[in-house]
Enzyme design. Structure first.
Site, short mmCIF file in Angstrom:
data_model
loop_
_atom_site.label_atom_id
_atom_site.label_comp_id
_atom_site.label_asym_id
_atom_site.label_seq_id
_atom_site.Cartn_x
_atom_site.Cartn_y
_atom_site.Cartn_z
N GLY A 9 -7.66 -5.27 13.51
CA GLY A 9 -7.68 -5.75 12.53
C GLY A 9 -6.60 -6.31 11.46
CB ALA A 10 -4.50 -8.44 13.30
N GLY A 12 -6.63 -8.61 8.76
CA GLY A 12 -6.79 -8.23 6.60
C GLY A 12 -5.37 -8.39 5.97
N GLY A 15 -3.52 -5.73 8.25
CA GLY A 15 -2.83 -6.09 8.96
C GLY A 15 -1.97 -7.09 9.34
CE LYS A 124 -8.80 5.04 5.87
NZ LYS A 124 -8.45 4.26 5.98
N1 LIG Z 1 -3.62 1.66 0.35
C1 LIG Z 1 -4.09 1.24 -0.37
O1 LIG Z 1 -3.37 1.25 -1.83
C2 LIG Z 1 -4.81 1.04 0.10
C3 LIG Z 1 -6.05 -0.62 -0.89
C4 LIG Z 1 -6.53 -1.84 0.46
C5 LIG Z 1 -7.07 -0.62 1.57
N2 LIG Z 1 -6.39 0.09 2.13
C6 LIG Z 1 -6.53 0.96 3.36
O2 LIG Z 1 -6.38 0.57 4.11
C7 LIG Z 1 -6.93 -0.24 5.73
C8 LIG Z 1 -7.14 -1.24 5.52
O3 LIG Z 1 -8.28 -2.70 4.12
P1 LIG Z 1 -7.37 -3.62 4.49
O4 LIG Z 1 -8.05 -4.21 2.75
O5 LIG Z 1 -5.93 -4.43 4.81
O6 LIG Z 1 -8.80 -4.29 5.33
P2 LIG Z 1 -8.96 -5.62 5.26
O7 LIG Z 1 -8.57 -6.38 4.02
O8 LIG Z 1 -10.61 -5.15 4.46
O9 LIG Z 1 -9.24 -6.24 6.83
C9 LIG Z 1 -10.48 -5.97 7.50
C10 LIG Z 1 -10.26 -5.91 9.26
O10 LIG Z 1 -10.94 -5.45 9.83
C11 LIG Z 1 -11.32 -6.10 10.87
N3 LIG Z 1 -12.34 -5.63 11.42
C12 LIG Z 1 -13.55 -5.12 10.16
N4 LIG Z 1 -14.56 -3.95 11.28
C13 LIG Z 1 -14.25 -4.99 11.77
C14 LIG Z 1 -15.29 -4.71 13.50
N5 LIG Z 1 -16.26 -4.62 13.53
N6 LIG Z 1 -14.29 -5.01 14.82
C15 LIG Z 1 -13.42 -5.81 14.57
N7 LIG Z 1 -12.54 -5.95 13.46
C16 LIG Z 1 -13.10 -5.67 12.40
C17 LIG Z 1 -11.14 -7.61 9.73
O11 LIG Z 1 -11.56 -8.52 10.88
P3 LIG Z 1 -12.55 -10.15 10.81
O12 LIG Z 1 -11.16 -10.41 10.23
O13 LIG Z 1 -13.51 -9.86 11.96
O14 LIG Z 1 -13.62 -8.83 9.71
C18 LIG Z 1 -9.95 -7.01 9.66
O15 LIG Z 1 -9.69 -7.51 10.53
C19 LIG Z 1 -8.48 -0.12 4.59
O16 LIG Z 1 -9.22 1.69 5.72
C20 LIG Z 1 -8.33 0.92 3.82
O17 LIG Z 1 -8.72 2.42 3.77
C21 LIG Z 1 -5.59 0.90 1.59
#
Ligand SMILES: NC(=O)c1ccc[n+]([C@@H]2O[C@H](COP(=O)([O-])OP(=O)(O)OC[C@H]3O[C@@H](n4cnc5c(N)ncnc54)[C@H](OP(=O)(O)O)[C@@H]3O)[C@@H](O)[C@H]2O)c1
Length: 326
Positions: A9-10, A12, A15, A124
């Site tokens: 997830g790097a 994202g 990430g 999770k």
């Molecule tokens: N605390 C907060 O305020 C907050 C806010 C938002 C999120 N979060 C949490 O943080 C976590 C990460 O969220 P985010 O919003 O940072 O993520 P994001 O920007 O949506 O990025 C998701 C990452 O996961 C990868 N991924 C998804 N499906 C995959 C698969 N099948 N195989 C390989 N890679 C895959 C994506 O890769 P690709 O480049 O290949 O698409 C991307 O690198 C989440 O689980 C969420 O619960 C927390």
């Protein structure tokens, strides 16, 4: 010798913070697992330029293939998107086979007890249970709520460039305390936590500040000199939203328009009404507190983030994929 860390997830939002945190901390060799469809993503190319080593692999590959791709990796850190939690089961199994020393499953959310309050938390927790059943060393890291999605919009439009939604809702009177973190600090915390022997097989709560959402609004108002719009949402409305979005998202396949509404409603229930997202409750649930583990850590304060916003130097989140909804 550098600790070899592989990120899932790097590309994202979380990430990239983690990759930057590890690269800036030094002492890490950083790898990123990426699926074939994403090899040309600008975010990935940018990470590669900064020194991240890319390993192409599909997380649904057989566990022997994944274990081979994990060879030599000391620590795995996962930050997959909210709807993709289940894809971590395979890679955790493979990490056990490959002798990975620590697995950091995708936590990075607010504090909430498992078992029917937040679907996302429960997804999770299924991964955490799998990790514990296969006796894979782990650390779970939660971080509160990002500043970047907590800040309300200004009527002048001055900070629209970094806004994702209008963020004008306050739950109840908006005075329930909650923990907030600058997205950019997550990686800095991760760099400390994952090599700390005190955090092995533990949960850690790493947050920057505790404020109420109303105080967040007040701060933005004070520093900008503008009147911020506040839409007060009664508790009954949140309960109604939770019931309705649960009813419409019970069946799969995952459908973002239904599940995202459910995430939002259940977050509002947990941090807005129940008051779960605070350090005291985290401690009660068994978390270690990063402020006690790393008393010298200097977090970005909320006021500093707002000043950046007002100076036009902040960076918005999800700018690559969503049309703004204000
Ligand atoms: N605390 C907060 O305020 C907050 C806010 C938002 C999120 N979060 C949490 O943080 C976590 C990460 O969220 P985010 O919003 O940072 O993520 P994001 O920007 O949506 O990025 C998701 C990452 O996961 C990868 N991924 C998804 N499906 C995959 C698969 N099948 N195989 C390989 N890679 C895959 C994506 O890769 P690709 O480049 O290949 O698409 C991307 O690198 C989440 O689980 C969420 O619960 C927390």
């Amino acid at each position: 010798m550098a600790t070899k860390v592989l990120l899932i997830g790097a590309t994202g939002e979380t990430g990239r913070s983690i990759a930057n945190g590890l690269l800036n901390a030094g002492g890490f060799e950083v790898y990123a697992f990426t699926r074939a469809a994403s090899v040309h993503k600008p975010q990935l190319l940018d990470l590669e330029k900064k020194g991240v080593i890319i390993r192409q692999c599909d997380l649904t590959a057989p566990k022997e293939e994944l274990a081979e791709a994990l060879k030599g990796i000391d620590i795995v850190v996962s930050s997959v998107g909210p709807s993709d939690q289940h894809i971590q089961h395979n890679i955790a199994t493979a990490a056990k086979v490959a002798g990975v020393k620590r697995f950091i499953p995708c936590g990075f959310i607010t504090i909430c007890a498992p078992g029917g309050i937040m679907w996302l938390r429960d997804e999770k927790e299924k991964v955490y249970n799998h990790i514990k059943q296969i006796k894979l060393p782990y650390t779970i890291i939660d971080i509160g709520w990002w500043y970047q999605i907590a800040t309300p919009r200004l009527p002048s439009g001055k900070i629209d460039y970094a806004m994702t939604t209008s963020n004008d809702e306050l739950i109840g009177d908006g005075r329930t305390p909650s923990s907030f973190t600058d997205l950019r600090d997550i990686g800095k915390y991760v760099a400390k936590i994952i090599v700390d022997p005190r955090t092995e097989n533990k949960m850690v709560f790493a947050y920057n500040v505790v404020m109420s959402p109303a105080e967040i609004f007040d701060t933005v108002e004070r520093l900008s000199g503008e009147k911020v719009e506040r839409r007060y949402i009664p508790e009954e409305t949140v309960h109604k939203r939770v019931a309705e979005t649960r009813a419409s998202s019970e069946t799969y396949p995952f459908e973002p328009t239904k599940f995202t509404a459910r995430f939002v409603a259940e977050y509002q229930l947990s941090w807005g009404i129940r008051g779960d997202n605070v350090p005291e409750y985290a401690k009660y649930l068994g978390y270690l507190d990063a402020k006690e583990l790393y008393p010298d850590f200097k977090p970005i304060l909320f006021e500093e983030y707002v000043q950046e916003l007002l100076h036009g130097t902040a960076t918005g989140v999800y700018t690559d994929r969503i049309s703004r909804i204000y």
